[in-house]
Design an enzyme around this catalytic site. Sequence first.
Site, short mmCIF file in Angstrom:
data_model
loop_
_atom_site.label_atom_id
_atom_site.label_comp_id
_atom_site.label_asym_id
_atom_site.label_seq_id
_atom_site.Cartn_x
_atom_site.Cartn_y
_atom_site.Cartn_z
N GLU A 1 -4.85 1.15 1.89
CA GLU A 1 -5.46 -0.16 1.69
C GLU A 1 -6.78 -0.01 0.91
O GLU A 1 -7.13 -0.86 0.10
CB GLU A 1 -5.74 -0.83 3.05
N SER B 1 0.83 -1.21 0.00
CA SER B 1 0.00 0.00 0.00
C SER B 1 0.87 1.27 0.00
O SER B 1 0.36 2.35 -0.30
CB SER B 1 -0.94 0.01 1.21
N HIS B 2 2.15 1.15 0.34
CA HIS B 2 3.00 2.33 0.36
C HIS B 2 4.25 2.17 -0.50
O HIS B 2 5.24 2.86 -0.33
CB HIS B 2 3.37 2.71 1.80
P1 NDP Z 1 -1.98 -3.04 9.40
O1 NDP Z 1 -3.29 -3.11 10.10
O2 NDP Z 1 -1.82 -3.78 8.13
O3 NDP Z 1 -0.81 -3.51 10.36
C1 NDP Z 1 -0.58 -2.86 11.57
C2 NDP Z 1 0.55 -3.52 12.32
O4 NDP Z 1 0.11 -4.77 12.82
C3 NDP Z 1 1.78 -3.79 11.48
O5 NDP Z 1 2.91 -3.53 12.23
C4 NDP Z 1 1.66 -5.27 11.14
O6 NDP Z 1 2.91 -5.92 11.01
C5 NDP Z 1 0.95 -5.81 12.34
N1 NDP Z 1 0.08 -6.93 12.03
C6 NDP Z 1 -0.83 -7.02 11.04
N2 NDP Z 1 -1.47 -8.19 11.09
C7 NDP Z 1 -0.94 -8.87 12.13
C8 NDP Z 1 -1.17 -10.15 12.70
N3 NDP Z 1 -2.09 -10.98 12.20
N4 NDP Z 1 -0.43 -10.52 13.76
C9 NDP Z 1 0.50 -9.70 14.27
N5 NDP Z 1 0.77 -8.47 13.78
C10 NDP Z 1 0.06 -8.06 12.73
O7 NDP Z 1 -1.58 -1.49 9.16
P2 NDP Z 1 -2.50 -0.25 8.77
O8 NDP Z 1 -3.43 -0.68 7.69
O9 NDP Z 1 -3.08 0.35 9.98
O10 NDP Z 1 -1.40 0.76 8.18
C11 NDP Z 1 -0.70 0.41 7.00
C12 NDP Z 1 0.40 1.40 6.71
O11 NDP Z 1 -0.16 2.65 6.33
C13 NDP Z 1 1.34 1.70 7.85
O12 NDP Z 1 2.66 1.44 7.38
C14 NDP Z 1 1.18 3.19 8.13
O13 NDP Z 1 2.37 3.86 8.50
C15 NDP Z 1 0.72 3.67 6.77
N6 NDP Z 1 0.02 4.97 6.85
C16 NDP Z 1 0.68 6.10 6.47
C17 NDP Z 1 0.06 7.33 6.52
C18 NDP Z 1 0.80 8.57 6.15
O14 NDP Z 1 0.22 9.66 6.25
N7 NDP Z 1 2.04 8.52 5.72
C19 NDP Z 1 -1.35 7.46 6.95
C20 NDP Z 1 -1.91 6.21 7.39
C21 NDP Z 1 -1.26 5.01 7.32
P3 NDP Z 1 3.64 -6.18 9.59
O15 NDP Z 1 4.38 -4.91 9.35
O16 NDP Z 1 4.49 -7.34 9.83
O17 NDP Z 1 2.54 -6.43 8.58
#
Ligand code: NDP
Length: 333
Positions: A184, A43-44
């Site tokens: 996403e 997604s990024h």
């Molecule tokens: P997710 O819900 O996909 O994941 C959140 C965290 O939980 C991650 O560290 C992920 O680890 C972990 N995780 C996910 N699934 C599991 C699981 N089943 N068991 C254990 N750990 C888990 O992230 P979001 O959708 O909330 O965010 C996605 C990205 O969007 C982030 O990188 C965020 O920085 C970015 N973002 C950036 C913005 C900006 O303005 N620049 C604004 C909003 C979001 P893992 O990394 O291993 O998947």
Amino acid sequence: MTLTESALAALIARAFERHGMSAPNAGLVAAVVAAAERDGAASHGLLRLDGYIATLRSGWVDGRAVPVVTQPAPSILAVNAANGFAQVALAAVRDQATATARSQGLAAVCVSDSHHFAALWPDIEPFAEQGLIALTMVNARGRIVVWGGKRKVLGTNPMAFACPRSDGPPVVWDQASSLRAQGEVLKARVEGRSVPEGIGLDAAGAPTTDPAAILDGGALLPFGGHKGAGIAFMVEVLAAALTGGRFGFQDDSPSFPGAQTSRAGQFLLLIDPARGPGGDVPGRIAALVGVLREAGAQRMPGDERHHRRALALRDGIAIPAAIHAKLLALAGE
Ligand code: NDP
């Protein structure tokens, strides 16, 4: 096409330079896009390429910005990103922030007037690799409705946390304050998929699973209801009010057609665990992770990324031919 991480980063950087970024700035921002592709954080990664280029073309962000670093208090560093990308501001303060955390025990970095369009984990993972605990938060354009409100005031306001452990790479989690990151939802729209229920509302405030209805005039919802809203509020306070950055609701990007980034702020807290009372903190974190795994935790945050990273380092990063062709065209090659 299969590329190495460095070849992909160099190609992205050339595309950025051709669209108005200085060479050093292009290198810094391209590195996080390539790292996202390497780690499977789709997604990024290259999904954001059009957004970066459109934003640069719009004149909304300054691709040649030179950040200004000051130290208003012994443990507080301020970076005016000068309307440039946040990764450039963080690079400018990195050494001073690390030295401050080592000498003071902690360093609070306040970045203002910055654009963050990437995942947050690349910002903090390197600090934890050096033994520091790091917490960072970014505020963004108003995208979510909270506490029963009728308008989008707070952004998807992500935060990320990284800590060192003695027996492996740092544990890093990185998450939006919305139930799903906007990236996403964008990805679902591009792939023609609906999103799960409970993620967002349409322009009339009704629940929807249509990504287009959420993105075009609708809104996202915070994770965990009122509790996620509290986190999003805290991020807005630390990343904008404290740093001097713009609040998400002060967004005026619509005056720059094509602009897709938020002109906002970022907060970064570094703690040197060696200066605290915890003793062998990386060892204690390793023990904690061990107990979690024994208790059945099958996946720690970051595990998936590290797995994909290992594959990418071994086999290279696979890029669809059409995306590679687009990159070459953007880079003028
Ligand atoms: P997710 O819900 O996909 O994941 C959140 C965290 O939980 C991650 O560290 C992920 O680890 C972990 N995780 C996910 N699934 C599991 C699981 N089943 N068991 C254990 N750990 C888990 O992230 P979001 O959708 O909330 O965010 C996605 C990205 O969007 C982030 O990188 C965020 O920085 C970015 N973002 C950036 C913005 C900006 O303005 N620049 C604004 C909003 C979001 P893992 O990394 O291993 O998947």
